[in-house]
Write a protein that holds these residues in place. Sequence first.
Motif, PDB file in Angstrom:
ATOM      1  N   LEU A  14       0.853  -1.181   0.000  1.00  0.00           N
ATOM      2  CA  LEU A  14       0.000   0.000   0.000  1.00  0.00           C
ATOM      3  C   LEU A  14       0.893   1.236   0.000  1.00  0.00           C
ATOM      4  O   LEU A  14       1.690   1.425   0.917  1.00  0.00           O
ATOM      5  N   VAL A  15       0.745   2.088  -1.001  1.00  0.00           N
ATOM      6  CA  VAL A  15       1.633   3.244  -1.154  1.00  0.00           C
ATOM      7  C   VAL A  15       0.834   4.524  -0.975  1.00  0.00           C
ATOM      8  O   VAL A  15      -0.077   4.831  -1.746  1.00  0.00           O
ATOM      9  N   GLY A  16       1.186   5.286   0.061  1.00  0.00           N
ATOM     10  CA  GLY A  16       0.561   6.572   0.314  1.00  0.00           C
ATOM     11  C   GLY A  16       1.398   7.711  -0.203  1.00  0.00           C
ATOM     12  O   GLY A  16       2.533   7.525  -0.672  1.00  0.00           O
ATOM     13  N   ARG A  17       0.847   8.910  -0.089  1.00  0.00           N
ATOM     14  CA  ARG A  17       1.552  10.088  -0.568  1.00  0.00           C
ATOM     15  C   ARG A  17       2.805  10.365   0.257  1.00  0.00           C
ATOM     16  O   ARG A  17       3.859  10.666  -0.260  1.00  0.00           O
ATOM     17  N   GLY A  18       2.671  10.303   1.571  1.00  0.00           N
ATOM     18  CA  GLY A  18       3.757  10.667   2.470  1.00  0.00           C
ATOM     19  C   GLY A  18       3.596  12.088   2.955  1.00  0.00           C
ATOM     20  O   GLY A  18       3.094  12.958   2.238  1.00  0.00           O
ATOM     21  N   SER A  19       3.998  12.335   4.196  1.00  0.00           N
ATOM     22  CA  SER A  19       3.796  13.634   4.827  1.00  0.00           C
ATOM     23  C   SER A  19       4.897  13.893   5.833  1.00  0.00           C
ATOM     24  O   SER A  19       5.560  12.966   6.314  1.00  0.00           O
ATOM     25  N   THR A  20       5.099  15.160   6.181  1.00  0.00           N
ATOM     26  CA  THR A  20       5.982  15.493   7.293  1.00  0.00           C
ATOM     27  C   THR A  20       5.253  15.366   8.622  1.00  0.00           C
ATOM     28  O   THR A  20       5.854  15.583   9.669  1.00  0.00           O
ATOM     29  N   ASP A  21       3.984  15.032   8.600  1.00  0.00           N
ATOM     30  CA  ASP A  21       3.181  14.845   9.806  1.00  0.00           C
ATOM     31  C   ASP A  21       3.153  13.354  10.140  1.00  0.00           C
ATOM     32  O   ASP A  21       2.574  12.560   9.398  1.00  0.00           O
ATOM     33  N   PRO A  22       3.768  12.925  11.241  1.00  0.00           N
ATOM     34  CA  PRO A  22       3.826  11.487  11.542  1.00  0.00           C
ATOM     35  C   PRO A  22       2.458  10.879  11.780  1.00  0.00           C
ATOM     36  O   PRO A  22       2.239   9.695  11.527  1.00  0.00           O
ATOM     37  N   ASP A  23       1.521  11.670  12.278  1.00  0.00           N
ATOM     38  CA  ASP A  23       0.176  11.171  12.513  1.00  0.00           C
ATOM     39  C   ASP A  23      -0.480  10.777  11.191  1.00  0.00           C
ATOM     40  O   ASP A  23      -1.165   9.749  11.087  1.00  0.00           O
ATOM     41  N   ALA A  24      -0.271  11.582  10.157  1.00  0.00           N
ATOM     42  CA  ALA A  24      -0.832  11.266   8.842  1.00  0.00           C
ATOM     43  C   ALA A  24      -0.206   9.994   8.282  1.00  0.00           C
ATOM     44  O   ALA A  24      -0.902   9.137   7.712  1.00  0.00           O
ATOM     45  N   ASN A  25       1.100   9.834   8.423  1.00  0.00           N
ATOM     46  CA  ASN A  25       1.752   8.617   7.942  1.00  0.00           C
ATOM     47  C   ASN A  25       1.251   7.389   8.701  1.00  0.00           C
ATOM     48  O   ASN A  25       1.072   6.314   8.120  1.00  0.00           O
ATOM     49  N   ALA A  26       1.028   7.560  10.002  1.00  0.00           N
ATOM     50  CA  ALA A  26       0.531   6.443  10.801  1.00  0.00           C
ATOM     51  C   ALA A  26      -0.849   5.994  10.336  1.00  0.00           C
ATOM     52  O   ALA A  26      -1.184   4.808  10.422  1.00  0.00           O
ATOM     53  N   GLU A  27      -1.666   6.918   9.832  1.00  0.00           N
ATOM     54  CA  GLU A  27      -2.980   6.545   9.320  1.00  0.00           C
ATOM     55  C   GLU A  27      -2.866   5.578   8.148  1.00  0.00           C
ATOM     56  O   GLU A  27      -3.690   4.667   7.998  1.00  0.00           O
ATOM     57  N   VAL A  28      -1.855   5.769   7.301  1.00  0.00           N
ATOM     58  CA  VAL A  28      -1.674   4.876   6.163  1.00  0.00           C
ATOM     59  C   VAL A  28      -1.294   3.477   6.656  1.00  0.00           C
ATOM     60  O   VAL A  28      -1.776   2.464   6.133  1.00  0.00           O
ATOM     61  N   PHE A  29      -0.436   3.413   7.673  1.00  0.00           N
ATOM     62  CA  PHE A  29      -0.098   2.115   8.252  1.00  0.00           C
ATOM     63  C   PHE A  29      -1.337   1.450   8.844  1.00  0.00           C
ATOM     64  O   PHE A  29      -1.498   0.222   8.768  1.00  0.00           O
ATOM     65  N   LYS A  30      -2.215   2.229   9.446  1.00  0.00           N
ATOM     66  CA  LYS A  30      -3.447   1.666   9.999  1.00  0.00           C
ATOM     67  C   LYS A  30      -4.310   1.079   8.896  1.00  0.00           C
ATOM     68  O   LYS A  30      -4.884  -0.017   9.052  1.00  0.00           O
ATOM     69  N   VAL A  31      -4.415   1.780   7.776  1.00  0.00           N
ATOM     70  CA  VAL A  31      -5.189   1.258   6.647  1.00  0.00           C
ATOM     71  C   VAL A  31      -4.593  -0.068   6.171  1.00  0.00           C
ATOM     72  O   VAL A  31      -5.326  -1.025   5.879  1.00  0.00           O
ATOM     73  N   ALA A  32      -3.263  -0.138   6.097  1.00  0.00           N
ATOM     74  CA  ALA A  32      -2.613  -1.371   5.657  1.00  0.00           C
ATOM     75  C   ALA A  32      -2.956  -2.531   6.583  1.00  0.00           C
ATOM     76  O   ALA A  32      -3.252  -3.647   6.137  1.00  0.00           O
ATOM     77  N   ARG A  33      -2.918  -2.286   7.881  1.00  0.00           N
ATOM     78  CA  ARG A  33      -3.237  -3.357   8.828  1.00  0.00           C
ATOM     79  C   ARG A  33      -4.698  -3.786   8.703  1.00  0.00           C
ATOM     80  O   ARG A  33      -5.022  -4.981   8.705  1.00  0.00           O
ATOM     81  N   LEU A  34      -5.595  -2.807   8.583  1.00  0.00           N
ATOM     82  CA  LEU A  34      -7.013  -3.130   8.443  1.00  0.00           C
ATOM     83  C   LEU A  34      -7.282  -3.899   7.146  1.00  0.00           C
ATOM     84  O   LEU A  34      -8.152  -4.777   7.107  1.00  0.00           O
ATOM     85  N   LEU A  35      -6.538  -3.574   6.091  1.00  0.00           N
ATOM     86  CA  LEU A  35      -6.698  -4.292   4.830  1.00  0.00           C
ATOM     87  C   LEU A  35      -6.223  -5.737   4.961  1.00  0.00           C
ATOM     88  O   LEU A  35      -6.781  -6.642   4.321  1.00  0.00           O
ATOM     89  N   TRP A  36      -5.205  -5.963   5.764  1.00  0.00           N
ATOM     90  CA  TRP A  36      -4.677  -7.310   5.968  1.00  0.00           C
ATOM     91  C   TRP A  36      -5.663  -8.182   6.748  1.00  0.00           C
ATOM     92  O   TRP A  36      -5.850  -9.364   6.445  1.00  0.00           O
ATOM     93  N   GLU A  37      -6.314  -7.611   7.742  1.00  0.00           N
ATOM     94  CA  GLU A  37      -7.159  -8.380   8.644  1.00  0.00           C
ATOM     95  C   GLU A  37      -8.303  -9.072   7.891  1.00  0.00           C
ATOM     96  O   GLU A  37      -9.130  -8.412   7.262  1.00  0.00           O
ATOM     97  N   GLY A  38      -8.333 -10.379   7.975  1.00  0.00           N
ATOM     98  CA  GLY A  38      -9.464 -11.147   7.495  1.00  0.00           C
ATOM     99  C   GLY A  38      -9.563 -11.347   6.003  1.00  0.00           C
ATOM    100  O   GLY A  38     -10.549 -11.945   5.532  1.00  0.00           O
TER     101      GLY A  38
END
Length: 323
Positions: A137-161
């Motif tokens: 999963l490839v996101g845009r990327g940001s200098t805001d770590p919270d925004a980057n963490a959201e992309v990681f959350k999406v990746a984990r949710l996509l993996w589940e189930g």
Amino acid sequence: MNPPALLLVGHGTRDEAGADAFRAFVETLRAADPDLPVGGGFIELSPPPLSDAVAGMVADGVRRFAAVPLVLVSAGHAKGDIPAALAREELRHPGASFAYGRPLGPHPHLLTILERRVDEALAGSPSTGRADTTVLLVGRGSTDPDANAEVFKVARLLWEGRGYAGVETAFVSLAEPSVAAGLERCRRLAAGDDGTGGRVVVLPYFLFPGVLPDRVRDQARDWAAGHPGTDVRYADVLGGEPELAALVMERYRETLTGDLRMNCDSCVYRVKLPGFEDRVGRPQQPHHHPDDPAHAHHGEPGHDGPDHGPDHHGHGHPHAHSH
């Protein structure tokens, strides 16, 4: 009394196909409910400018707006640029009011579309089993770590189930891991006893076509050319699917009721995160955009939008979630 208008706010793109997709999506929502005033504009790069969209709706008698940012993560555009643009519209149109909604993701509707895009990329393969597929999963990327963490959350949710071998995360700009680094990680995780690198689906986490999704594919193809043992597939962007329309309407209804539920627990403007301590309480410095005649723009070349530095974002405006 007419309901508040739905105002879709996009960042803008240098890619005409991406701008066309945004405009077509606005038309889709407008046609879905003739009784609901619907408009949309960009804060830069593409017509129509947000100022023109608002002016046209005000001329038609609209005075109340519910603005939904058509962005996936809570980065600088959602936290600073769009609220600042709405504030300027309030000053230009006395008597008009603007309620501001939250970004789109993460949300199950988006996960449904992402899953569909992976299946499309696997179609026609001799082996379409998810268990043999790693998704990047490839996101845009940001200098805001919270925004980057959201992309990681999406990746984990996509993996589940869903039965994938794994879902990894990468970014096309501003943050690591890069597309190449993400693909290398996928290759190593999927490597079989015969030394092959398995199958990887590169999944861009973008709403519409644009410069950055094109760059994701170009970078992935460059990497794949040097790693013929890995079967690299390329998925499409999210696009104006029915699930996206349903999600926008959900965000619209939230905006009307005030039930925004924005998560501030890991916001760098509120919480001292390692390496970002100097951002806590920093005054708002919204980015200026060229399509607003009162402002100038100093963006970096080569991107759909500027790569803003760490001094750019904040939450000081009342339309954003202030602290």
